[in-house]
Design an enzyme around this catalytic site. Sequence first.
Site, PDB file in Angstrom:
ATOM      1  N   HIS A  63       0.933  -1.245   0.095  1.00 31.53           N
ATOM      2  CA  HIS A  63       0.009   0.025  -0.043  1.00 31.53           C
ATOM      3  C   HIS A  63       0.847   1.201  -0.025  1.00 31.53           C
ATOM      4  CE1 HIS A  63      -3.315  -2.809   1.825  1.00 31.53           C
ATOM      5  NE2 HIS A  63      -3.347  -2.637   0.334  1.00 31.53           N
ATOM      6  N   ALA A  64       0.618   1.809  -1.047  1.00 25.17           N
ATOM      7  CA  ALA A  64       1.816   3.132  -1.500  1.00 25.17           C
ATOM      8  C   ALA A  64       1.990   4.112  -0.401  1.00 25.17           C
ATOM      9  CB  ALA A  64       1.078   3.596  -2.766  1.00 25.17           C
ATOM     10  N   ARG A  65       0.924   4.278   0.514  1.00 27.20           N
ATOM     11  CA  ARG A  65       1.181   5.432   1.543  1.00 27.20           C
ATOM     12  C   ARG A  65       1.420   5.021   2.809  1.00 27.20           C
ATOM     13  NH1 ARG A  65      -5.428   6.135   1.792  1.00 27.20           N
ATOM     14  NH2 ARG A  65      -5.820   4.149   2.563  1.00 27.20           N
ATOM     15  N   ASN A  77      -3.132  -5.887  -2.414  1.00 21.07           N
ATOM     16  CA  ASN A  77      -3.516  -6.891  -1.376  1.00 21.07           C
ATOM     17  C   ASN A  77      -5.184  -7.354  -1.207  1.00 21.07           C
ATOM     18  OD1 ASN A  77      -2.193  -8.256   0.877  1.00 21.07           O
ATOM     19  ND2 ASN A  77      -3.318  -6.885   2.232  1.00 21.07           N
ATOM     20  N   HIS A  93       2.687  -3.629   6.664  1.00 22.93           N
ATOM     21  CA  HIS A  93       1.602  -2.490   6.584  1.00 22.93           C
ATOM     22  C   HIS A  93       1.760  -1.474   7.653  1.00 22.93           C
ATOM     23  CE1 HIS A  93      -0.922  -4.592   3.339  1.00 22.93           C
ATOM     24  NE2 HIS A  93      -0.089  -5.602   3.869  1.00 22.93           N
ATOM     25  N   GLU A 110       0.568  -4.705  11.221  1.00 25.90           N
ATOM     26  CA  GLU A 110       0.447  -3.291  10.911  1.00 25.90           C
ATOM     27  C   GLU A 110       1.223  -2.419  11.895  1.00 25.90           C
ATOM     28  OE1 GLU A 110      -2.028  -1.902   8.787  1.00 25.90           O
ATOM     29  OE2 GLU A 110      -2.940  -3.839   8.016  1.00 25.90           O
TER      30      GLU A 110
HETATM   31  O1  0X9 Z   1      -6.713  -3.477   4.384  1.00 24.29           O
HETATM   32  C1  0X9 Z   1      -5.669  -4.094   4.294  1.00 24.29           C
HETATM   33  O2  0X9 Z   1      -5.179  -4.855   3.166  1.00 24.29           O
HETATM   34  C2  0X9 Z   1      -4.643  -4.148   5.508  1.00 24.29           C
HETATM   35  N1  0X9 Z   1      -4.939  -2.779   6.277  1.00 24.29           N
HETATM   36  S1  0X9 Z   1      -4.278  -1.533   5.484  1.00 24.29           S
HETATM   37  O3  0X9 Z   1      -4.570  -0.239   6.493  1.00 24.29           O
HETATM   38  N2  0X9 Z   1      -2.857  -1.602   5.894  1.00 24.29           N
HETATM   39  O4  0X9 Z   1      -4.709  -1.281   4.362  1.00 24.29           O
HETATM   40  C3  0X9 Z   1      -5.294  -5.194   6.497  1.00 24.29           C
HETATM   41  C4  0X9 Z   1      -5.562  -6.494   5.915  1.00 24.29           C
HETATM   42  C5  0X9 Z   1      -4.738  -7.647   6.663  1.00 24.29           C
HETATM   43  N3  0X9 Z   1      -3.824  -7.834   5.867  1.00 24.29           N
HETATM   44  C6  0X9 Z   1      -2.348  -7.463   5.857  1.00 24.29           C
HETATM   45  N4  0X9 Z   1      -1.990  -6.498   6.630  1.00 24.29           N
HETATM   46  N5  0X9 Z   1      -1.619  -7.948   5.030  1.00 24.29           N
HETATM   47 ZN    ZN Z   2      -1.793  -1.871   4.000  1.00 27.13          ZN
END
Ligand code: 0X9
Ligand code: ZN
Length: 424
Positions: A182-184, A257, A313, A389
Amino acid sequence: MKLLAAFSSALALATAASIATPPRPAKKSYDGYKVFRVAVGPETNRINALVEKYDLKTWKGAPRAGAYADIVVPPAQASAFRADVADLEVITMHQDLGAAIADESSFSVYAAGSANATWFNSYHAYSDHLQFLRDLQSSFPSQSEIVTAGNSLNGNPITAIHFWGSAGKGVKPAIVLHGTVHAREWISTMVVEYLGYNLLTNYATSAEIKSFVDKYDFYIFPVVNPDGFLYTQSSDRLWRKNRQSTSGSTCIGHDINRNWPYQWSVTGGASTNPCAEDFKGKAQSDAPETTALAAWLKTTKANQGLKLFIDYHSYSQLFMTPYGYSCTTVSAKNTELQALAKGAVAAIKATHGLTYQYGPICSTIYKATGSSVDYVNDVVGSDYTFTTELRDTGNNGFVLPANQIVPTGEETYAAFRYLLLNMT
Ligand code: 0X9
Ligand code: ZN
């Protein structure tokens, strides 16, 4: 003279060509934007209606009951929005998002050839990340190389530093770390680099680190979504997806993702709307980045085995295990994975006192289909699979001040070290 004339007319042509090029769209300004954290109780519909009414972006998925919704509000709507949620518990995360972004974006100049610890004092331009990796590699020429997992949609190589220990290259099981899908989520770029840097630069002096690097081959990918990352630096700091178009829509970007080819069709864990932040794509693995990374992981597993995969992330401070696609199916190794996750978050706490929650993705954060972790766990077959995260749970969210890069790196290394010591 003739030559000179030819040269100056070529120059004139080149100048004319550059004038003819349409100007780049200006970088999106967040000056005066607010980010509000709203505690959502039974008011889910009301908050979602406000998000729609003011056409707002949310940072952590759609507002849902029992969770905080972090909502980005342009200056023109701020007072009306604030009045609409006056009866709820609201925190102002950012009073001026543009000012926070300006602060964070004062990159220090990187002089090629100087891969040292000062790198971690600021965020950096994408081209400097590539140079840093090359410089780090050339400091350890006999035990590292630069590898790529293929190209992004726009032709940017998805780049990693690969390093190994006394057994030589490609012999031991692989450990693969992904950052910045996720780019940001800029802290993930820096932290993944920090982990690689820490292992390589301490190999010669730390018996423990030598034992890790002698036991595994490390593949460190700081940016698996280079097109998106470049876009956060040229055009919109808060861009998340890749830069792919979708027929029939003017919206750009597939969420890599949500695009991995496993349980992709399960409903409720991704969006089918190309304009959504979690757009899953029109077909599984239709994002070139997903295809490239999936093929690379399979090949690497076949060649040397895959011990551990972690996808980094931000934000929320979570340490998670499979699965995202289901809240009821549990991983075959769930007991062991939870025990490792518990130890990892204790190691984080022991570093700077921060609390991370842990557990399976679906029950810890939300249902997410087509995520890297489920694919790597079940299709590629990694012995251990996690996703983190990173910071924070405070006011910063995606725009984490640069003075938190090193402490976040330190606590994340502590968690990683815990896994390296305790995986069987
Ligand atoms: O939405 C997502 O992909 C993840 N949260 S984020 O705010 N970083 O976009 C949560 C999904 C869980 N999967 C991973 N963190 N890989
Ligand atoms: Zn993410």
